[in-house]
Scaffold this motif. Structure first.
Motif, PDB file in Angstrom:
ATOM      1  N   TRP A  38       4.924  -4.996  -5.600  1.00  0.00           N
ATOM      2  CA  TRP A  38       5.231  -3.572  -5.429  1.00  0.00           C
ATOM      3  C   TRP A  38       6.720  -3.304  -5.682  1.00  0.00           C
ATOM      4  O   TRP A  38       7.088  -2.364  -6.387  1.00  0.00           O
ATOM      5  CB  TRP A  38       4.845  -3.112  -4.021  1.00  0.00           C
ATOM      6  CG  TRP A  38       5.275  -1.724  -3.707  1.00  0.00           C
ATOM      7  CD1 TRP A  38       6.363  -1.335  -2.985  1.00  0.00           C
ATOM      8  CD2 TRP A  38       4.635  -0.508  -4.137  1.00  0.00           C
ATOM      9  NE1 TRP A  38       6.449   0.031  -2.925  1.00  0.00           N
ATOM     10  CE2 TRP A  38       5.397   0.579  -3.632  1.00  0.00           C
ATOM     11  CE3 TRP A  38       3.507  -0.224  -4.907  1.00  0.00           C
ATOM     12  CZ2 TRP A  38       5.051   1.902  -3.862  1.00  0.00           C
ATOM     13  CZ3 TRP A  38       3.173   1.105  -5.131  1.00  0.00           C
ATOM     14  CH2 TRP A  38       3.940   2.147  -4.613  1.00  0.00           C
ATOM     15  N   TYR A  53      -2.253   0.428  -5.434  1.00  0.00           N
ATOM     16  CA  TYR A  53      -1.771  -0.085  -4.150  1.00  0.00           C
ATOM     17  C   TYR A  53      -2.225   0.793  -2.989  1.00  0.00           C
ATOM     18  O   TYR A  53      -2.463   1.988  -3.177  1.00  0.00           O
ATOM     19  CB  TYR A  53      -0.238  -0.161  -4.170  1.00  0.00           C
ATOM     20  CG  TYR A  53       0.292  -1.229  -5.087  1.00  0.00           C
ATOM     21  CD1 TYR A  53       0.682  -2.463  -4.584  1.00  0.00           C
ATOM     22  CD2 TYR A  53       0.373  -1.013  -6.449  1.00  0.00           C
ATOM     23  CE1 TYR A  53       1.152  -3.448  -5.435  1.00  0.00           C
ATOM     24  CE2 TYR A  53       0.831  -1.997  -7.307  1.00  0.00           C
ATOM     25  CZ  TYR A  53       1.223  -3.213  -6.792  1.00  0.00           C
ATOM     26  OH  TYR A  53       1.676  -4.181  -7.633  1.00  0.00           O
ATOM     27  N   GLU A  82       0.830   2.072  -9.743  1.00  0.00           N
ATOM     28  CA  GLU A  82       1.131   2.458  -8.357  1.00  0.00           C
ATOM     29  C   GLU A  82      -0.127   2.864  -7.599  1.00  0.00           C
ATOM     30  O   GLU A  82      -0.258   2.580  -6.417  1.00  0.00           O
ATOM     31  CB  GLU A  82       2.113   3.639  -8.342  1.00  0.00           C
ATOM     32  CG  GLU A  82       3.556   3.231  -8.493  1.00  0.00           C
ATOM     33  CD  GLU A  82       4.502   4.406  -8.260  1.00  0.00           C
ATOM     34  OE1 GLU A  82       4.175   5.524  -8.702  1.00  0.00           O
ATOM     35  OE2 GLU A  82       5.557   4.195  -7.650  1.00  0.00           O
TER      36      GLU A  82
END
Ligand SMILES: [Zn+2]
Ligand SMILES: [Zn+2]
Length: 217
Positions: free
Chosen positions: A21, A60, A57
């Motif tokens: 991340w 996640y 993104e």
């Protein structure tokens, strides 16, 4: 930027999702920085790369971030090493000098003024994990697993469709609606465990779109 992208895909392959991340955020920052130089943008498909990175993104489980306001008491310029506020540093934040971007490096923070929980901060590195989210690591990052199982090239754009299904619980023994409940409470089945036979199950459908080519020919 290319280096960081490679490192990011490497972290994904190693299933180090938490560190991936942060690396993804590095990639996004760098792509934005590169994108601010128009000449380069014409040769590189930066907007497509940025779009792809924001698709990553969404894989996640993060949606809330901490954003803080603070007073910097000591910082220096990444180009000349002197304080950016002093007259001896002539560099402007975000501008390019001999291939390097001038950034303000923070050495010391005097006080934190505020910490806010936000969904779209400029910097998404400070992730808030909810304490009542007791799903296992495997479950939290299952979307990434699902994506990796598709074995798509990494530079491939994709979309995610979230589907909520009602699934029947398999831990309840079904008996007649008016019979005593199978759990042994003595209450009628329809008024006991029969009341919530279904649970909501989230399923993600990942559809590959076009492959992103980074360089326009
Ligand atoms: Zn400077
Ligand atoms: Zn029952």
């Amino acid at each position: 930027m290319f280096c960081n992208l490679c490192m990011y895909f490497e972290l994904l392959k190693e299933k180090r999702y938490k560190s991936s991340w942060d690396k993804l955020q590095d990639c996004i920052d760098l792509a934005k920085m590169v994108g601010s130089y128009i000449e380069i943008e014409n040769r590189l498909e930066i907007s497509k790369v940025l779009h792809l990175l924001s698709s990553y993104e969404t894989l996640y489980p993060y949606s809330v971030f901490a954003s803080s306001e603070y007073i910097i008491s000591k910082s220096h310029c990444s180009i000349c090493g002197q304080s950016m506020l002093s007259l001896s540093c002539q560099h402007i934040k975000g501008k390019l000098y001999w291939g390097e971007v001038a950034v303000e490096m923070i050495d010391e923070i005097k006080t934190f003024q505020a910490v806010a929980l936000v969904s779209h901060p400029e910097d998404k590195r400070c992730v808030i994990e909810l304490s009542d989210d007791n799903r296992t690591e495997v479950k939290k990052f299952k979307r990434i697993d699902q994506f990796l199982e598709l074995n798509q090239p990494f530079l491939q754009d994709f979309s995610i469709k979230k589907i909520i299904e009602n699934r029947m619980r398999d831990d309840i023994k079904i008996v007649g609606r008016n019979d005593p409940c199978s759990c042994g409470t003595g209450v009628k089945f329809k008024k006991c465990c029969g009341k919530d036979l279904y649970y909501k199950h989230e399923r993600n459908i990942i559809t590959p779109l076009q492959t992103v080519s980074m360089i326009k020919l």
